[in-house]
Design a protein around this motif. Structure first.
Motif, PDB file in Angstrom:
ATOM      1  N   GLY A   1     -20.055   1.594  14.683  1.00 23.61           N
ATOM      2  CA  GLY A   1     -20.999   2.468  13.995  1.00 23.61           C
ATOM      3  C   GLY A   1     -21.545   1.838  12.733  1.00 23.61           C
ATOM      4  N   MET A   2     -22.164   2.688  11.935  1.00 25.39           N
ATOM      5  CA  MET A   2     -22.771   2.277  10.668  1.00 25.39           C
ATOM      6  C   MET A   2     -22.287   3.234   9.578  1.00 25.39           C
ATOM      7  N   ASN A   3     -22.095   2.704   8.384  1.00 21.21           N
ATOM      8  CA  ASN A   3     -21.766   3.563   7.249  1.00 21.21           C
ATOM      9  C   ASN A   3     -22.993   3.896   6.418  1.00 21.21           C
ATOM     10  N   LYS A   4     -23.888   2.953   6.277  1.00 18.13           N
ATOM     11  CA  LYS A   4     -25.047   3.158   5.418  1.00 18.13           C
ATOM     12  C   LYS A   4     -26.187   2.298   5.934  1.00 18.13           C
ATOM     13  N   VAL A   5     -27.374   2.892   6.001  1.00 13.84           N
ATOM     14  CA  VAL A   5     -28.564   2.172   6.457  1.00 13.84           C
ATOM     15  C   VAL A   5     -29.709   2.485   5.507  1.00 13.84           C
ATOM     16  N   ARG A   6     -30.464   1.461   5.131  1.00 14.17           N
ATOM     17  CA  ARG A   6     -31.641   1.642   4.298  1.00 14.17           C
ATOM     18  C   ARG A   6     -32.766   0.769   4.844  1.00 14.17           C
ATOM     19  N   PHE A   7     -34.015   1.205   4.605  1.00  7.27           N
ATOM     20  CA  PHE A   7     -35.206   0.468   5.019  1.00  7.27           C
ATOM     21  C   PHE A   7     -36.060   0.189   3.782  1.00  7.27           C
ATOM     22  N   PRO A   8     -35.704  -0.825   2.974  1.00  7.61           N
ATOM     23  CA  PRO A   8     -36.387  -1.069   1.703  1.00  7.61           C
ATOM     24  C   PRO A   8     -37.835  -1.547   1.796  1.00  7.61           C
TER      25      PRO A   8
ATOM     26  N   ALA B   1     -25.606 -11.782   7.691  1.00  5.29           N
ATOM     27  CA  ALA B   1     -24.556 -10.789   7.482  1.00  5.29           C
ATOM     28  C   ALA B   1     -23.550 -11.312   6.469  1.00  5.29           C
ATOM     29  N   VAL B   2     -23.036 -10.401   5.668  1.00  3.71           N
ATOM     30  CA  VAL B   2     -21.951 -10.716   4.742  1.00  3.71           C
ATOM     31  C   VAL B   2     -20.722  -9.963   5.226  1.00  3.71           C
ATOM     32  N   ILE B   3     -19.624 -10.674   5.366  1.00  5.63           N
ATOM     33  CA  ILE B   3     -18.367 -10.047   5.767  1.00  5.63           C
ATOM     34  C   ILE B   3     -17.815  -9.313   4.557  1.00  5.63           C
ATOM     35  N   GLU B   4     -17.712  -7.994   4.673  1.00  9.48           N
ATOM     36  CA  GLU B   4     -17.276  -7.172   3.550  1.00  9.48           C
ATOM     37  C   GLU B   4     -15.787  -6.850   3.587  1.00  9.48           C
ATOM     38  N   ALA B   5     -15.245  -6.615   4.789  1.00 13.07           N
ATOM     39  CA  ALA B   5     -13.842  -6.213   4.897  1.00 13.07           C
ATOM     40  C   ALA B   5     -13.371  -6.365   6.330  1.00 13.07           C
TER      41      ALA B   5
ATOM     42  N   GLY C   1      -4.788   0.223  14.699  1.00 11.91           N
ATOM     43  CA  GLY C   1      -4.076   0.184  15.979  1.00 11.91           C
ATOM     44  C   GLY C   1      -4.080  -1.217  16.551  1.00 11.91           C
ATOM     45  N   LYS C   2      -4.568  -1.359  17.787  1.00 13.52           N
ATOM     46  CA  LYS C   2      -4.636  -2.668  18.438  1.00 13.52           C
ATOM     47  C   LYS C   2      -5.912  -3.429  18.089  1.00 13.52           C
ATOM     48  N   ALA C   3      -6.754  -2.832  17.271  1.00 10.85           N
ATOM     49  CA  ALA C   3      -8.041  -3.446  16.926  1.00 10.85           C
ATOM     50  C   ALA C   3      -8.061  -3.910  15.476  1.00 10.85           C
ATOM     51  N   LEU C   4      -9.024  -4.745  15.205  1.00 11.56           N
ATOM     52  CA  LEU C   4      -9.336  -5.146  13.843  1.00 11.56           C
ATOM     53  C   LEU C   4     -10.737  -4.626  13.574  1.00 11.56           C
ATOM     54  N   GLN C   5     -10.886  -3.792  12.545  1.00 18.04           N
ATOM     55  CA  GLN C   5     -12.208  -3.285  12.186  1.00 18.04           C
ATOM     56  C   GLN C   5     -12.815  -4.216  11.145  1.00 18.04           C
ATOM     57  N   ILE C   6     -13.998  -4.695  11.451  1.00 17.66           N
ATOM     58  CA  ILE C   6     -14.711  -5.623  10.572  1.00 17.66           C
ATOM     59  C   ILE C   6     -15.968  -4.934  10.071  1.00 17.66           C
ATOM     60  N   SER C   7     -16.159  -4.972   8.767  1.00 14.20           N
ATOM     61  CA  SER C   7     -17.353  -4.402   8.147  1.00 14.20           C
ATOM     62  C   SER C   7     -18.256  -5.541   7.701  1.00 14.20           C
TER      63      SER C   7
ATOM     64  N   SER D   1     -41.369 -12.136   3.298  1.00 13.93           N
ATOM     65  CA  SER D   1     -41.074 -10.992   2.428  1.00 13.93           C
ATOM     66  C   SER D   1     -39.958 -11.341   1.455  1.00 13.93           C
ATOM     67  N   THR D   2     -40.035 -10.774   0.271  1.00 14.18           N
ATOM     68  CA  THR D   2     -38.974 -10.989  -0.711  1.00 14.18           C
ATOM     69  C   THR D   2     -37.912  -9.893  -0.641  1.00 14.18           C
ATOM     70  N   ARG D   3     -38.235  -8.790   0.048  1.00 17.68           N
ATOM     71  CA  ARG D   3     -37.298  -7.673   0.171  1.00 17.68           C
ATOM     72  C   ARG D   3     -36.891  -7.507   1.634  1.00 17.68           C
ATOM     73  N   PRO D   4     -35.640  -7.131   1.888  1.00 18.22           N
ATOM     74  CA  PRO D   4     -35.231  -6.898   3.274  1.00 18.22           C
ATOM     75  C   PRO D   4     -35.922  -5.664   3.854  1.00 18.22           C
ATOM     76  N   ALA D   5     -36.149  -5.690   5.153  1.00 13.16           N
ATOM     77  CA  ALA D   5     -36.718  -4.549   5.867  1.00 13.16           C
ATOM     78  C   ALA D   5     -35.637  -3.551   6.235  1.00 13.16           C
ATOM     79  N   CYS D   6     -34.423  -4.035   6.420  1.00 15.72           N
ATOM     80  CA  CYS D   6     -33.301  -3.173   6.800  1.00 15.72           C
ATOM     81  C   CYS D   6     -32.018  -3.765   6.248  1.00 15.72           C
ATOM     82  N   VAL D   7     -31.204  -2.918   5.658  1.00 13.59           N
ATOM     83  CA  VAL D   7     -29.867  -3.302   5.211  1.00 13.59           C
ATOM     84  C   VAL D   7     -28.916  -2.259   5.774  1.00 13.59           C
ATOM     85  N   ALA D   8     -27.930  -2.721   6.551  1.00 13.56           N
ATOM     86  CA  ALA D   8     -27.028  -1.789   7.228  1.00 13.56           C
ATOM     87  C   ALA D   8     -25.590  -2.260   7.123  1.00 13.56           C
ATOM     88  N   GLU D   9     -24.704  -1.325   6.793  1.00 18.14           N
ATOM     89  CA  GLU D   9     -23.278  -1.623   6.843  1.00 18.14           C
ATOM     90  C   GLU D   9     -22.816  -1.341   8.268  1.00 18.14           C
ATOM     91  N   PHE D  10     -22.551  -2.401   8.989  1.00 18.73           N
ATOM     92  CA  PHE D  10     -22.234  -2.374  10.419  1.00 18.73           C
ATOM     93  C   PHE D  10     -20.726  -2.507  10.605  1.00 18.73           C
TER      94      PHE D  10
END
Length: 158
Positions: free
Chosen positions: A90-97, A110-114, A119-125, A135-144
């Motif tokens: 899923g996503m925690n936060k999405v923006r369209f700047p 992508a930047v690895i945040e955490a 359980g048996k999985a590893l959750q990667i943010s 463009s100098t600004r991103p079109a989309c920034v999403a915490e995936f």
């Protein structure tokens, strides 16, 4: 493509950027197709004549079309070896700047945040940024969020 062999390698890479991905072209045909499939055929996306006098001077890609590229971008630039499975959690936060004018090329990083055991999985943010060429600004920034399960399917311990 950055390939990680272990949980320890992923943890050591927290805060690091991976990518960029290849370029994806968001031409009018792709925008129109997305509009039909999602039933979002607002003129700002699908009517070049009317959009010419709109706020951007042209049609622009749907924010959710840009967001839909997060998964293929991550699959292209970030890989964990020896997996049983990997799922989009899923996503925690999405923006369209910034808008993406029709015909633009976009790519992502992508930047690895955490990463943490679940359980048996590893959750990667990952914070994924998608930017249009020039463009100098991103079109989309999403915490995936993704969950990966090792081939051994044993509980994960960080």
């Amino acid at each position: 493509m950055t390939i990680y062999q272990s949980i320890e390698e992923i943890q050591a890479a927290i805060g690091h950027e991976v990518g960029p991905s290849r370029w994806f072209t968001l031409d009018q045909q792709r925008i129109d197709g997305f509009g039909r499939i999602t039933e979002d055929e607002q003129w700002i996306h699908t009517d070049p004549e009317r959009a010419a006098s709109g706020p951007f001077g042209t049609t622009v890609a749907h924010g959710y079309l840009t967001l839909a590229l997060v998964s293929p971008i991550v699959m292209e630039i970030f890989q964990v070896e020896n997996l049983h499975s990997a799922i989009n959690y899923g996503m925690n936060k999405v923006r369209f700047p910034a808008p993406v004018p029709a015909g633009s090329r976009v790519r992502g990083t992508a930047v690895i945040e955490a990463c943490e055991p679940v359980g048996k999985a590893l959750q990667i943010s990952l914070t994924v940024s998608i930017t249009a060429e020039g463009s100098t600004r991103p079109a989309c920034v999403a915490e995936f969020l993704m969950r990966v399960v090792a081939a051994s399917a044993q509980p994960v311990h960080a």
